[in-house]
Design a protein around this motif. Structure first.
Motif, short mmCIF file in Angstrom:
data_model
loop_
_atom_site.label_atom_id
_atom_site.label_comp_id
_atom_site.label_asym_id
_atom_site.label_seq_id
_atom_site.Cartn_x
_atom_site.Cartn_y
_atom_site.Cartn_z
N ALA A 81 -8.85 -48.87 55.95
CA ALA A 81 -9.85 -48.89 57.03
C ALA A 81 -9.99 -47.51 57.66
O ALA A 81 -11.10 -47.02 57.89
N LEU A 82 -8.87 -46.86 57.94
CA LEU A 82 -8.91 -45.56 58.61
C LEU A 82 -9.52 -44.48 57.74
O LEU A 82 -10.08 -43.50 58.25
N GLU A 83 -9.44 -44.64 56.41
CA GLU A 83 -10.05 -43.67 55.50
C GLU A 83 -11.56 -43.56 55.72
O GLU A 83 -12.15 -42.52 55.41
N GLU A 84 -12.15 -44.62 56.25
CA GLU A 84 -13.59 -44.60 56.51
C GLU A 84 -13.94 -43.84 57.79
O GLU A 84 -15.11 -43.63 58.10
N HIS A 85 -12.91 -43.42 58.54
CA HIS A 85 -13.16 -42.82 59.86
C HIS A 85 -12.60 -41.41 60.00
O HIS A 85 -12.63 -40.84 61.08
N THR A 86 -12.07 -40.84 58.91
CA THR A 86 -11.55 -39.48 58.98
C THR A 86 -11.60 -38.83 57.61
O THR A 86 -11.64 -39.52 56.58
N THR A 87 -11.60 -37.50 57.62
CA THR A 87 -11.53 -36.75 56.35
C THR A 87 -10.09 -36.30 56.08
O THR A 87 -9.83 -35.70 55.04
N LYS A 88 -9.17 -36.59 56.99
CA LYS A 88 -7.78 -36.20 56.83
C LYS A 88 -7.09 -37.10 55.81
O LYS A 88 -7.52 -38.22 55.56
N ARG A 89 -5.98 -36.62 55.27
CA ARG A 89 -5.24 -37.40 54.28
C ARG A 89 -4.43 -38.49 54.97
O ARG A 89 -3.65 -38.22 55.87
N LEU A 90 -4.64 -39.72 54.53
CA LEU A 90 -3.90 -40.87 55.06
C LEU A 90 -2.93 -41.39 54.02
O LEU A 90 -3.16 -41.28 52.82
N GLY A 91 -1.83 -41.95 54.49
CA GLY A 91 -0.86 -42.52 53.57
C GLY A 91 0.07 -43.49 54.27
O GLY A 91 -0.03 -43.71 55.48
N ILE A 92 0.98 -44.06 53.49
CA ILE A 92 1.88 -45.09 54.00
C ILE A 92 3.32 -44.64 53.78
O ILE A 92 3.68 -44.13 52.73
N GLY A 93 4.15 -44.87 54.81
CA GLY A 93 5.59 -44.66 54.70
C GLY A 93 6.28 -46.00 54.79
O GLY A 93 5.71 -46.99 55.25
N TRP A 94 7.52 -46.04 54.36
CA TRP A 94 8.24 -47.31 54.27
C TRP A 94 8.58 -47.85 55.65
O TRP A 94 9.06 -47.11 56.49
N ILE A 95 8.40 -49.11 56.03
CA ILE A 95 7.73 -50.07 55.17
C ILE A 95 6.22 -50.05 55.46
O ILE A 95 5.40 -50.11 54.55
N SER A 96 5.86 -49.92 56.72
CA SER A 96 4.43 -49.99 57.06
C SER A 96 4.02 -48.94 58.09
O SER A 96 3.13 -49.17 58.90
N LYS A 97 4.67 -47.78 58.06
CA LYS A 97 4.26 -46.69 58.94
C LYS A 97 3.01 -46.03 58.36
O LYS A 97 2.87 -45.89 57.15
N ILE A 98 2.11 -45.61 59.24
CA ILE A 98 0.86 -45.00 58.82
C ILE A 98 0.92 -43.50 59.12
O ILE A 98 1.18 -43.10 60.26
N TYR A 99 0.67 -42.70 58.09
CA TYR A 99 0.67 -41.25 58.23
C TYR A 99 -0.75 -40.71 58.15
O TYR A 99 -1.58 -41.22 57.39
N CYS A 100 -1.01 -39.68 58.93
CA CYS A 100 -2.29 -38.96 58.84
C CYS A 100 -2.00 -37.48 58.92
O CYS A 100 -1.41 -37.01 59.91
N ASP A 101 -2.38 -36.76 57.88
CA ASP A 101 -2.16 -35.31 57.83
C ASP A 101 -0.68 -34.96 58.02
O ASP A 101 -0.34 -33.98 58.69
N GLY A 102 0.21 -35.79 57.48
CA GLY A 102 1.62 -35.49 57.50
C GLY A 102 2.40 -35.96 58.71
O GLY A 102 3.61 -35.76 58.80
N ARG A 103 1.74 -36.61 59.66
CA ARG A 103 2.46 -37.10 60.84
C ARG A 103 2.21 -38.58 61.03
O ARG A 103 1.15 -39.11 60.66
N ILE A 104 3.19 -39.26 61.62
CA ILE A 104 3.06 -40.70 61.85
C ILE A 104 2.12 -40.95 63.03
O ILE A 104 2.31 -40.39 64.11
N ILE A 105 1.10 -41.78 62.81
CA ILE A 105 0.18 -42.11 63.89
C ILE A 105 0.25 -43.60 64.26
O ILE A 105 -0.40 -44.02 65.23
N GLY A 106 1.01 -44.38 63.51
CA GLY A 106 1.06 -45.80 63.83
C GLY A 106 1.99 -46.57 62.94
O GLY A 106 2.64 -46.03 62.04
N ASP A 107 2.05 -47.87 63.20
CA ASP A 107 2.94 -48.75 62.47
C ASP A 107 2.42 -50.18 62.60
O ASP A 107 1.56 -50.47 63.45
N VAL A 108 2.93 -51.05 61.76
CA VAL A 108 2.62 -52.48 61.83
C VAL A 108 3.94 -53.23 61.89
O VAL A 108 4.86 -52.92 61.14
N SER A 109 4.03 -54.20 62.79
CA SER A 109 5.24 -55.03 62.86
C SER A 109 4.86 -56.49 62.64
O SER A 109 3.73 -56.91 62.94
N VAL A 110 5.82 -57.25 62.11
CA VAL A 110 5.60 -58.67 61.81
C VAL A 110 6.75 -59.47 62.40
O VAL A 110 7.92 -59.13 62.21
#
Length: 242
Positions: free
Chosen positions: A90-119
Motif C-alpha cells: 500500500a505504501l509503495e503507491e504513496h512514495t518513491t522511496k524504497r520500502l521493505g520488510i524486516g522480521w517479523i513485520s517491521k516496515i522500513y522506508c529508505d533504510g529506517r524503520i517507520i512502523g510495525d504491525v502487532s497481532v
C-alpha cells in the motif's frame, strides 16, 4: 464513523479519531464488549510519552482492527507477515522511496524503520479465537509520503475532512482484506514477503544454546516465518521468536 466496502465486497467500519494515545487499548475494550468483525479504531495522530516526549505527537496511520475469524491458533502465525505485505504494498503507491520488510513485520522506508504491525488474540477454547486484534502503527513524513494528485482528488470527492493518513489507512485495509483469504494457503503473499525482506545477509547476534553467537541471516521460512540463520559452525538454525 465511516463505512467502507473492502475489495473483497465486505463492509468495514472505521471509528475515526484525531488523536489517541493507543488504538489497541480501545479496540481491546470494544472486542470484549462484542463489537463485530472488521470494526476498526483509527487515529491520525498518536500522543508520545516518556522523557522529553510529553506533548508531542506522531502523525500517520495508527489503527487497530477487530477480527472474529474461524481459525485454529496454529493458522494465525502468518497474520503478521500478511499484514506487513499489505502495508508495504500500500505504501509503495504513496512514495518513491524504497520500502521493505524486516522480521517479523517491521516496515522500513529508505533504510529506517517507520512502523510495525502487532497481532494479539483471545482464545475462547483451545482451538479457536474469540477475537484477534491487528494493530498498524505507521509514521508518515510528508516529505517521504507527499499527497498524490489522486489522493487530493479523492479528498475532494469523498469529503473535505478526509485526510491523507485516512486515504492510506483505507488502502492498507483494502490490501489486507484482499490477501486475508490466502492465510490458509500462504504461498503467494509469502513470496512477496520474501521479495521485500531486507535483512537477508545481515550479521546479527542470536541467543543459541544459552550463548550469544554472531550469525548471518539467510532467509525466512515460508511455512511459519521463522528466521533462518547461519551460525559460526556454518549450520542453519531456525529462530522462532525475536
Amino acid at each position: 464513523l465511516i463505512t467502507m466496502r473492502a475489495n473483497d465486497g465486505n463492509i468495514v467500519k472505521l471509528e475515526c479519531h484525531d488523536t489517541l494515545p493507543s488504538t489497541v487499548s480501545l479496540a481491546r475494550d470494544y472486542a470484549k464488549l462484542g463489537y463485530p468483525d472488521r470494526y476498526v479504531v483509527f487515529s491520525e495522530k498518536r500522543k508520545k510519552y516518556g522523557s522529553g516526549k510529553i506533548g508531542t505527537v506522531d502523525r500517520g496511520v495508527f489503527m487497530s482492527c477487530i477480527l472474529r475469524p474461524s481459525l485454529f491458533a496454529s493458522q494465525s502465525a502468518l497474520l503478521g507477515p500478511l499484514c506487513a505485505v499489505a502495508v508495504a504494498t500500500a505504501l509503495e503507491e504513496h512514495t518513491t522511496k524504497r520500502l521493505g520488510i524486516g522480521w517479523i513485520s517491521k516496515i522500513y522506508c529508505d533504510g529506517r524503520i517507520i512502523g510495525d504491525v502487532s497481532v494479539e488474540g483471545k482464545l475462547d477454547s483451545f482451538t479457536s479465537y474469540e477475537y484477534i486484534i491487528l494493530t498498524f502503527s505507521i509514521v508518515l513524513d510528508e516529505k517521504t509520503f507527499p499527497p498524490r494528485l489522486t489522493d487530493i482528488v479523492r479528498q475532494v470527492f469523498e469529503s473535505e475532512s478526509v485526510s491523507i493518513p485516512l486515504v492510506v489507512a483505507k488502502h492498507i485495509l483494502n490490501n489486507f482484506f484482499t490477501l486475508y483469504p490466502e492465510l490458509k494457503t500462504p504461498a503467494k503473499f509469502m513470496d512477496t514477503y520474501s521479495q521485500k525482506f531486507l535483512l537477508r545477509g545481515r550479521k546479527v547476534r542470536c541467543l543459541l544454546e544459552g550463548k550469544r553467537q554472531r550469525c548471518k541471516i539467510l532467509q525466512v521460512s515460508h511455512t511459519d516465518c521463522s528466521l533462518l540463520v547461519e551460525n559460526r559452525n556454518k549450520t542453519t538454525v531456525k529462530i522462532s521468536t525475536p
